[in-house]
Structures are given as structure tokens and as C-alpha cells.
Design a protein around this motif. Structure first.
Motif, PDB file in Angstrom:
ATOM      1  N   ALA A 126       0.829  -1.242   0.226  1.00  0.00           N
ATOM      2  CA  ALA A 126      -0.100  -0.051   0.034  1.00  0.00           C
ATOM      3  C   ALA A 126       0.941   1.330  -0.008  1.00  0.00           C
ATOM      4  O   ALA A 126       0.747   2.286  -0.742  1.00  0.00           O
ATOM      5  CB  ALA A 126      -0.984   0.205   1.317  1.00  0.00           C
ATOM      6  N   VAL A 184       2.391   1.731  -3.413  1.00  0.00           N
ATOM      7  CA  VAL A 184       1.258   2.132  -4.567  1.00  0.00           C
ATOM      8  C   VAL A 184       1.064   3.523  -4.388  1.00  0.00           C
ATOM      9  O   VAL A 184       0.842   4.561  -5.129  1.00  0.00           O
ATOM     10  CB  VAL A 184       0.203   1.326  -4.539  1.00  0.00           C
ATOM     11  CG1 VAL A 184      -1.131   1.915  -5.208  1.00  0.00           C
ATOM     12  CG2 VAL A 184       0.483  -0.086  -5.081  1.00  0.00           C
ATOM     13  N   GLN A 185       0.735   4.058  -3.078  1.00  0.00           N
ATOM     14  CA  GLN A 185       0.318   5.363  -2.713  1.00  0.00           C
ATOM     15  C   GLN A 185       1.608   6.243  -3.222  1.00  0.00           C
ATOM     16  O   GLN A 185       1.277   7.290  -3.636  1.00  0.00           O
ATOM     17  CB  GLN A 185       0.185   5.525  -1.164  1.00  0.00           C
ATOM     18  CG  GLN A 185      -0.463   6.622  -0.765  1.00  0.00           C
ATOM     19  CD  GLN A 185       0.564   7.806  -0.556  1.00  0.00           C
ATOM     20  OE1 GLN A 185       1.807   7.421  -0.005  1.00  0.00           O
ATOM     21  NE2 GLN A 185       0.259   8.956  -1.103  1.00  0.00           N
ATOM     22  N   ILE A 203      -3.722  10.403  -4.850  1.00  0.00           N
ATOM     23  CA  ILE A 203      -3.999   9.176  -4.123  1.00  0.00           C
ATOM     24  C   ILE A 203      -3.518   9.307  -2.627  1.00  0.00           C
ATOM     25  O   ILE A 203      -2.301   9.292  -2.515  1.00  0.00           O
ATOM     26  CB  ILE A 203      -3.658   8.062  -4.909  1.00  0.00           C
ATOM     27  CG1 ILE A 203      -4.093   7.973  -6.344  1.00  0.00           C
ATOM     28  CG2 ILE A 203      -3.833   6.672  -4.097  1.00  0.00           C
ATOM     29  CD1 ILE A 203      -5.781   7.848  -6.318  1.00  0.00           C
ATOM     30  N   ARG A 218      -4.984   6.898  -0.053  1.00  0.00           N
ATOM     31  CA  ARG A 218      -5.149   5.555   0.299  1.00  0.00           C
ATOM     32  C   ARG A 218      -5.206   4.434  -0.677  1.00  0.00           C
ATOM     33  O   ARG A 218      -5.603   4.827  -1.841  1.00  0.00           O
ATOM     34  CB  ARG A 218      -6.303   5.522   1.206  1.00  0.00           C
ATOM     35  CG  ARG A 218      -6.111   6.319   2.323  1.00  0.00           C
ATOM     36  CD  ARG A 218      -7.233   5.866   3.442  1.00  0.00           C
ATOM     37  NE  ARG A 218      -6.847   6.449   4.846  1.00  0.00           N
ATOM     38  CZ  ARG A 218      -7.710   7.445   5.341  1.00  0.00           C
ATOM     39  NH1 ARG A 218      -8.882   7.778   4.889  1.00  0.00           N
ATOM     40  NH2 ARG A 218      -7.284   8.128   6.472  1.00  0.00           N
ATOM     41  N   VAL A 219      -5.222   3.200  -0.327  1.00  0.00           N
ATOM     42  CA  VAL A 219      -4.951   2.156  -1.227  1.00  0.00           C
ATOM     43  C   VAL A 219      -6.138   1.203  -0.623  1.00  0.00           C
ATOM     44  O   VAL A 219      -5.908   0.862   0.504  1.00  0.00           O
ATOM     45  CB  VAL A 219      -3.607   1.409  -1.266  1.00  0.00           C
ATOM     46  CG1 VAL A 219      -3.737   0.347  -2.315  1.00  0.00           C
ATOM     47  CG2 VAL A 219      -2.582   2.644  -2.170  1.00  0.00           C
ATOM     48  N   PHE A 260      -7.153  -2.675  -1.694  1.00  0.00           N
ATOM     49  CA  PHE A 260      -6.659  -3.913  -2.542  1.00  0.00           C
ATOM     50  C   PHE A 260      -8.077  -4.719  -2.948  1.00  0.00           C
ATOM     51  O   PHE A 260      -8.415  -4.996  -1.966  1.00  0.00           O
ATOM     52  CB  PHE A 260      -5.410  -4.628  -1.947  1.00  0.00           C
ATOM     53  CG  PHE A 260      -4.193  -4.190  -1.978  1.00  0.00           C
ATOM     54  CD1 PHE A 260      -3.613  -3.533  -2.989  1.00  0.00           C
ATOM     55  CD2 PHE A 260      -3.753  -3.936  -0.708  1.00  0.00           C
ATOM     56  CE1 PHE A 260      -2.441  -3.088  -3.113  1.00  0.00           C
ATOM     57  CE2 PHE A 260      -2.393  -3.129  -0.726  1.00  0.00           C
ATOM     58  CZ  PHE A 260      -1.893  -2.692  -1.784  1.00  0.00           C
ATOM     59  N   SER A 299     -12.724  -4.580  -8.290  1.00  0.00           N
ATOM     60  CA  SER A 299     -12.345  -3.306  -8.373  1.00  0.00           C
ATOM     61  C   SER A 299     -13.235  -2.209  -8.725  1.00  0.00           C
ATOM     62  O   SER A 299     -13.814  -1.265  -8.126  1.00  0.00           O
ATOM     63  CB  SER A 299     -11.091  -3.217  -9.126  1.00  0.00           C
ATOM     64  OG  SER A 299     -10.028  -4.001  -8.689  1.00  0.00           O
TER      65      SER A 299
END
Length: 136
Positions: free
Chosen positions: A97, A100-101, A109, A111-112, A114, A121
Motif C-alpha cells: 500500500a 502504490v500510494q 491518491i 489511500r489504497v 486492494f 475493483s
């Protein structure tokens, strides 16, 4: 694994292939791919070709990529899976996370979340959007 004759005889008999008509699969059976390495695939008859599809979505770095296999093996040895439901998490999820963030930070962005695939998604995005607008 069963022998080539068994595989050819049962190709598309029990397995309903996505994005295809079952009748067409009976009269023109799908190619049976038995080996994949780097960017090449080999069918059951030994014909080798470049996989221009890349497994559609999961082999964009090639098949049998040693760095990926080593990372998977190390994670499997440590902890193959643990969910983030009900107030628990795991180091791999936190680290993923963060990565990715950090990558998408210029796009705003923060927050992530999954999911297990494309359909999850899309559904999650719709639910989050709906909740966001309800709260506003």
C-alpha cells in the motif's frame, strides 16, 4: 499431468472457456499451452511463439521471471496469506500500500484498497463513490 492424448481428447469438453462459444470450442479446440518462459509460449505439439497477449494481465514482466519467483517464494515461506478484515493486517499489505500510494501521490491518491481482480475493483469503486456522495 495426464498425457498429450488425454489432454487433446478432453480439450474443451468439461472446461467452458471464457469469451468463447462452447460449440465453437468443440469444433475448433483451443490451443493447449504447456510451457511459458520469458515472453514465449509452447503448445502441446511443440510449436513455440511469442506471447503477444502477456497472459492478458498477469505476465507483463514475462513468464518465469526469477526476481518475481524469488519474491513469491520468500513471501510464501514467511506467510502465504492473511486478510486485512476485522482489525488485522500484515506487513506485505502495508508495504504494498505504501509503494502504490507513493507512486500515485502526484495524482492525489492518499489511500489504497486492494481487491482480488477487475470486477471487485469496479464494484468497490462504485460503492465508495456512492458512499462519498451520500456523505456529502
Amino acid at each position: 499431468m495426464k498425457d498429450a492424448n488425454f489432454l487433446k481428447e478432453n480439450n474443451a469438453r468439461q472446461l467452458w472457456h471464457p469469451m468463447g462459444h462452447p460449440g465453437e470450442a468443440q469444433s475448433n479446440p483451443p490451443k493447449i499451452i504447456v510451457k511459458a518462459e520469458h515472453s514465449s509460449i509452447t503448445d502441446i505439439d511443440g510449436h513455440q511463439t511469442i506471447d503477444a497477449v502477456g497472459g492478458l494481465w498477469c505476465a507483463n514482466l514475462g513468464y518465469s521471471n526469477d526476481a518475481i519467483k524469488d519474491a513469491i517464494a520468500a513471501q510464501l515461506a514467511e506467510m502465504p496469506y492473511y486478510s486485512s478484515f476485522a482489525g488485522s493486517t500484515n506487513p506485505a499489505a502495508i508495504e504494498a500500500a505504501f509503494a502504490v500510494q507513493e507512486f500515485f501521490a502526484p495524482d492525489g491518491i492518499a489511500r489504497v484498497f486492494f481487491t482480488s481482480g477487475g470486477s471487485d475493483s469496479v464494484e468497490t469503486c462504485l460503492r465508495l463513490s456512492r458512499q462519498y456522495h451520500r456523505l456529502r
